[in-house]
Design an enzyme around this catalytic site. Structure first.
Site, short mmCIF file in Angstrom:
data_model
loop_
_atom_site.label_atom_id
_atom_site.label_comp_id
_atom_site.label_asym_id
_atom_site.label_seq_id
_atom_site.Cartn_x
_atom_site.Cartn_y
_atom_site.Cartn_z
N ASP A 4 0.83 -1.20 0.00
CA ASP A 4 0.00 0.00 0.00
C ASP A 4 0.86 1.26 0.00
OD1 ASP A 4 -2.78 -0.77 0.04
OD2 ASP A 4 -2.42 -1.62 2.02
N SER A 5 1.85 1.28 0.88
CA SER A 5 2.69 2.48 0.99
C SER A 5 3.48 2.71 -0.28
CB SER A 5 3.63 2.35 2.20
OG SER A 5 2.88 2.30 3.40
#
Length: 423
Positions: free
Chosen positions: A186-187
C-alpha cells in the site's frame, strides 16, 4: 492550481506556524479508504496542498478504527488523515455526485482508490470529470491497475506483495515467506501515485491538460525489486530469500554483540572492507586475494560472516558501533520504536512532530498533541509540515468546505443533510 482564490488554510492556529509548502494553492479531492490512496493524499497534504477527504455518510474510512487507541483517539488514523479536511458526501446518489462535480471545478487533483470501474458506474469517469475541469489530474490507485485480466479483482497489500514476487524474497530459504509488520505494498503504491501526480502537474504547466495516473499495488511492489527481472530474463537466475543478508554481498549482515544485541555491519564495498579489516587489526586481509574484491568476498560469504561474528562477540553493541564508526565502517543498531524515539540523530533533525488531533473534529483551546513522523523529504524553502491531525468525527469539515469553496448557504446545507447526501 485550484481555480478559486481560496488557499483553504485551516482554522487551527498551528497552520499559521507551518512553513509554506511546495504545493500551497493546489487542491486535492481524496476518495477511497484505508492506506494506499490516502497515503498519496497525505503526502500531497504534507507538501502544502489543501486535501479534502470525502467519505460516504454511512461508510466512513475503516482506517478510523485501526491500530492503537486511547482517550478516544485512533493513532493510525491521525497519521494518514493529517492535513486533511473531512467531508461527508454520498457519491452514490445524483445530488451527491452534483456536489462532487462542483468541487471538481475547484480542484487540481482527484485521488481515488476504488476498484476499477466504480467511478464509471457512478457516472464520474475521467471523461465526465474533464468536462468540468480539463486540467484535472486523476490518480487511480488499485490492486492490479485499471486494465488487464485482474483489474476487476479486489486488491490488498499482502496479495500484491505475493503476486509481484516481493514476498518470495523475504525471510529465510526453505521457510514460509513472512510479511513485514506493515502494509508495504500500500505504501509503495501511494508513493508511486504521489510521484505520478507531481509529474502530471508539471506536464499540465506546459500543456494545460490533466491526465490519469494509474498506480497499481502489484506494480509498485515489482518496481522496487532491483535486477530480479533482467537477471531471470537473461540468465534464468531466480533470486531467493537470503535471511539477514543479501546473497553474494559480503560482508553485510547482522552480528551479535556480547550483550545480546544485534549490530548491522555493511562493509561490502572495497574501501569500507579495508576499514573494517583495520578496525579488526587484520589490515593485511584487505589485500588477500581471497577477500580483496567484491566477487571474491561474495564467494567466501559464510567464511567472512563467521570471522566477523566471532570478533563482534568481544564488544557490547555500543562499543562495537562506536569503534566501527571511528574507522568509517557503515554500522548501526537494530532499534525498536522505543529506541528510535530516543535516538539523538532523529531528535536533532526534529523528525518527530506534534499532530494536533482535535476531538470530534473541532479545535479546542487545549488540543492533545500526538507525536508522529514529520515531512520527508525536507525542502529548504518550502518545507510544508503537519498543520493538524485528522478529524476524529466523519464529516467534521463538510459545512466549512461546501460553504467556503462552493458558497452553499445554510438552507442548501440543511437540505442536503435532510436528504442524507451529507452527514
Amino acid at each position: 492550481m485550484a481555480n478559486d482564490n481560496e488557499t483553504a488554510a485551516h482554522s487551527d492556529d498551528s497552520a499559521a506556524e507551518t512553513p509554506a509548502g511546495a504545493l500551497d494553492g493546489y487542491r486535492v479531492l481524496e476518495l477511497g479508504t484505508l492506506i494506499a490512496g490516502p497515503y498519496c493524499g497525505r503526502l500531497l497534504g504534507d507538501m502544502g496542498a489543501d486535501v479534502v477527504k470525502i467519505e460516504a455518510p454511512d461508510r466512513p474510512d475503516p482506517l478510523r478504527e485501526w491500530g492503537q487507541a486511547s482517550g478516544g483517539q485512533q493513532y493510525f488514523w491521525t497519521v494518514h488523515a493529517r492535513n486533511k479536511r473531512c467531508v461527508s458526501l454520498d457519491l452514490r446518489v445524483p445530488e451527491g455526485r452534483a456536489v462532487f462535480l462542483d468541487l471538481v471545478r475547484t480542484a487540481d487533483v482527484v485521488v481515488e482508490s476504488f476498484r476499477p470501474g466504480t467511478l464509471e458506474r457512478w457516472g464520474l469517469g475521467y471523461d465526465v470529470l474533464t468536462q468540468h475541469n480539463p486540467g484535472l489530474v486523476l490518480a487511480r490507485v488499485s490492486g492490479y491497475g485499471q486494465t488487464g485480466p485482474y483489474a476487476s479483482r479486489a486488491g490488498y497489500a499482502s496479495v500484491a506483495e505475493g503476486i509481484s514476487g516481493l514476498r518470495h524474497l523475504n525471510g529465510f530459504p526453505g521457510q514460509a515467506p513472512p510479511r513485514m509488520a506493515l502494509s508495504l505494498g500500500d505504501s509503495l503504491a501511494g508513493l508511486f501515485a504521489f510521484q505520478g501526480v507531481l509529474a502530471a502537474l508539471l506536464v499540465r504547466e506546459r500543456t494545460g491538460r490533466g491526465q490519469i495516473v494509474d498506480a497499481a499495488l502489484t506494480e509498485a511492489s515489482l518496481a522496487v525489486q532491483e535486477s530480479t527481472i533482467p537477471d531471470y530474463h537473461k540468465t534464468g537466475h531466480v533470486r531467493q530469500p537470503s535471511g539477514t543478508r543479501l546473497d553474494r554481498i559480503a560482508p553485510s549482515n547482522l552480528y551479535l554483540a556480547k550483550d545480546g544485541l544485534w549490530v548491522i555491519i555493511a562493509a561490502n564495498q572495497d574501501t569500507v572492507f579495508r576499514r573494517l579489516m583495520t578496525a579488526m587489526d587484520s589490515p593485511e586481509l584487505a589485500d588477500d586475494p581471497r577477500y580483496a574484491t567484491h566477487v571474491a568476498r561474495g564467494e567466501r560469504q559464510d567464511e567472512l560472516d563467521e570471522m566477523i561474528a566471532a570478533w563482534a562477540q568481544q564488544f557490547t553493541a555500543t562499543d562495537l558501533i562506536g569503534l566501527l564508526n571511528e574507522h568509517g565502517v557503515v554500522a548501526g543498531p537494530v532499534n525498536t520504536v522505543a529506541e528510535v524515539m530516543e535516538d539523538p540523530q532523529f531528535n536533532a533533525r526534529g523528525i518527530f512532530v506534534d499532530h494536533v488531533a482535535p476531538a470530534a473534529g473541532e479545535h479546542p483551546a487545549d488540543p492533545i498533541p500526538v507525536k508522529g513522523v514529520g515531512v520527508v523529504p525536507r525542502l529548504s524553502d518550502t518545507a510544508g509540515g503537519v498543520r493538524w491531525g485528522g478529524a476524529s468525527r466523519p464529516g467534521a469539515h463538510t459545512d466549512e468546505v461546501l460553504g467556503d469553496l462552493l458558497g452553499y448557504d445554510s438552507d442548501r446545507l440543511a437540505g442536503l443533510r435532510d436528504a442524507g447526501t451529507i452527514a
